[in-house]
Design a protein around this motif. Structure first.
Motif, PDB file in Angstrom:
ATOM      1  N   UNK A  31       0.839  -1.204   0.000  1.00 13.73           N
ATOM      2  CA  UNK A  31       0.000   0.000   0.000  1.00 13.73           C
ATOM      3  C   UNK A  31       0.874   1.254   0.000  1.00 13.73           C
ATOM      4  N   UNK A  32       1.875   1.273   0.876  1.00 12.17           N
ATOM      5  CA  UNK A  32       2.801   2.397   0.963  1.00 12.17           C
ATOM      6  C   UNK A  32       4.173   1.927   0.509  1.00 12.17           C
ATOM      7  N   UNK A  33       4.733   2.613  -0.461  1.00 16.50           N
ATOM      8  CA  UNK A  33       6.021   2.212  -1.021  1.00 16.50           C
ATOM      9  C   UNK A  33       7.142   2.894  -0.252  1.00 16.50           C
ATOM     10  N   UNK A  34       8.128   2.110   0.131  1.00 17.99           N
ATOM     11  CA  UNK A  34       9.284   2.635   0.854  1.00 17.99           C
ATOM     12  C   UNK A  34      10.518   1.934   0.291  1.00 17.99           C
ATOM     13  N   UNK A  35      11.355   2.677  -0.419  1.00 19.49           N
ATOM     14  CA  UNK A  35      12.546   2.091  -1.012  1.00 19.49           C
ATOM     15  C   UNK A  35      13.796   2.342  -0.178  1.00 19.49           C
ATOM     16  N   UNK A  36      13.615   2.601   1.096  1.00 19.76           N
ATOM     17  CA  UNK A  36      14.774   2.703   1.980  1.00 19.76           C
ATOM     18  C   UNK A  36      15.530   1.379   1.883  1.00 19.76           C
ATOM     19  N   UNK A  37      16.855   1.454   1.915  1.00 15.79           N
ATOM     20  CA  UNK A  37      17.596   0.217   1.733  1.00 15.79           C
ATOM     21  C   UNK A  37      18.983   0.274   2.363  1.00 15.79           C
ATOM     22  N   UNK A  38      19.499  -0.912   2.605  1.00 20.62           N
ATOM     23  CA  UNK A  38      20.879  -1.127   3.023  1.00 20.62           C
ATOM     24  C   UNK A  38      21.429  -2.184   2.071  1.00 20.62           C
ATOM     25  N   UNK A  39      22.542  -1.894   1.428  1.00 20.87           N
ATOM     26  CA  UNK A  39      23.155  -2.859   0.521  1.00 20.87           C
ATOM     27  C   UNK A  39      24.222  -3.621   1.297  1.00 20.87           C
ATOM     28  N   UNK A  40      24.019  -4.911   1.437  1.00 23.16           N
ATOM     29  CA  UNK A  40      24.981  -5.741   2.157  1.00 23.16           C
ATOM     30  C   UNK A  40      26.092  -6.226   1.235  1.00 23.16           C
ATOM     31  N   UNK A  41      25.730  -6.555   0.000  1.00 26.22           N
ATOM     32  CA  UNK A  41      26.749  -7.017  -0.933  1.00 26.22           C
ATOM     33  C   UNK A  41      26.251  -6.837  -2.357  1.00 26.22           C
ATOM     34  N   UNK A  53      44.449  -9.547  -1.162  1.00 29.84           N
ATOM     35  CA  UNK A  53      44.213  -9.047  -2.519  1.00 29.84           C
ATOM     36  C   UNK A  53      43.929  -7.555  -2.442  1.00 29.84           C
ATOM     37  N   UNK A  54      44.738  -6.730  -3.123  1.00 25.29           N
ATOM     38  CA  UNK A  54      44.499  -5.282  -3.058  1.00 25.29           C
ATOM     39  C   UNK A  54      43.223  -4.899  -3.806  1.00 25.29           C
ATOM     40  N   UNK A  55      42.619  -3.823  -3.380  1.00 23.30           N
ATOM     41  CA  UNK A  55      41.401  -3.344  -4.040  1.00 23.30           C
ATOM     42  C   UNK A  55      40.172  -3.677  -3.220  1.00 23.30           C
ATOM     43  N   UNK A  56      39.130  -2.938  -3.443  1.00 21.48           N
ATOM     44  CA  UNK A  56      37.886  -3.167  -2.729  1.00 21.48           C
ATOM     45  C   UNK A  56      36.913  -3.870  -3.659  1.00 21.48           C
ATOM     46  N   UNK A  57      36.490  -5.059  -3.288  1.00 15.32           N
ATOM     47  CA  UNK A  57      35.591  -5.820  -4.138  1.00 15.32           C
ATOM     48  C   UNK A  57      34.128  -5.608  -3.777  1.00 15.32           C
ATOM     49  N   UNK A  58      33.851  -4.933  -2.702  1.00 16.32           N
ATOM     50  CA  UNK A  58      32.471  -4.693  -2.306  1.00 16.32           C
ATOM     51  C   UNK A  58      32.327  -3.251  -1.797  1.00 16.32           C
ATOM     52  N   UNK A  59      32.553  -2.240  -2.642  1.00 16.47           N
ATOM     53  CA  UNK A  59      32.526  -0.860  -2.173  1.00 16.47           C
ATOM     54  C   UNK A  59      31.149  -0.388  -1.708  1.00 16.47           C
ATOM     55  N   UNK A  60      30.087  -1.073  -2.102  1.00 12.51           N
ATOM     56  CA  UNK A  60      28.747  -0.681  -1.646  1.00 12.51           C
ATOM     57  C   UNK A  60      28.357  -1.363  -0.334  1.00 12.51           C
ATOM     58  N   UNK A  61      29.307  -2.099   0.269  1.00 14.29           N
ATOM     59  CA  UNK A  61      29.013  -2.765   1.531  1.00 14.29           C
ATOM     60  C   UNK A  61      28.482  -1.767   2.563  1.00 14.29           C
ATOM     61  N   UNK A  62      27.352  -2.087   3.136  1.00 15.90           N
ATOM     62  CA  UNK A  62      26.732  -1.301   4.204  1.00 15.90           C
ATOM     63  C   UNK A  62      26.292   0.093   3.742  1.00 15.90           C
ATOM     64  N   UNK A  63      26.091   0.265   2.448  1.00 16.13           N
ATOM     65  CA  UNK A  63      25.579   1.548   1.920  1.00 16.13           C
ATOM     66  C   UNK A  63      24.122   1.669   2.337  1.00 16.13           C
ATOM     67  N   UNK A  64      23.799   2.753   3.017  1.00 16.03           N
ATOM     68  CA  UNK A  64      22.449   2.959   3.539  1.00 16.03           C
ATOM     69  C   UNK A  64      21.791   4.158   2.880  1.00 16.03           C
TER      70      UNK A  64
END
Length: 103
Positions: A31-41, A53-64
């Motif tokens: 009924x009510x749309x809410x696209x709030x999100x947390x990206x885990x991986x 291993x150098x470099x970040x393979x999951x830069x969106x980790x914990x993006x809120x």
């Protein structure tokens, strides 16, 4: 009030432009749309769990993105580059590193 967990796996050979993930094909819509999100991986290619291993393979980790309204769209523009990792046994794994911009 408790939210949901959205999990998907895509096997994509080549993306010539863009792709998006949406709820358009869901059997029922809230009924009510809410696209709030947390990206885990968010990962492209194989998962590499070696901290050496150098470099970040999951830069969106914990993006809120927890604020906003139902009329907003969330866009993550990404640049993706292949990374070939070879372990000590000589086994090669292809993963993809990426950077992103949020708008």
């Amino acid at each position: 009030d408790k939210g949901c967990l959205f999990e998907a796996n895509f096997l994509i050979n080549k993306v010539p432009g863009n792709f998006h993930v949406s709820t358009h094909s869901a059997q029922s819509q809230p009924e009510e749309i809410d696209f709030a999100h947390i990206i885990h991986e968010l990962r492209f290619g194989a998962k590499i769990d070696n901290p050496k291993v150098p470099g970040t393979f999951n830069p969106l980790y914990d993006r809120k993105k927890l604020d906003g309204n139902s009329l907003e769209s969330y866009d993550y523009v990404m640049k993706i580059v292949p990374t070939i990792y070879e372990d000590s046994a000589g086994t090669q794994v292809t993963a993809y590193q990426y950077t992103y911009a949020f708008r």
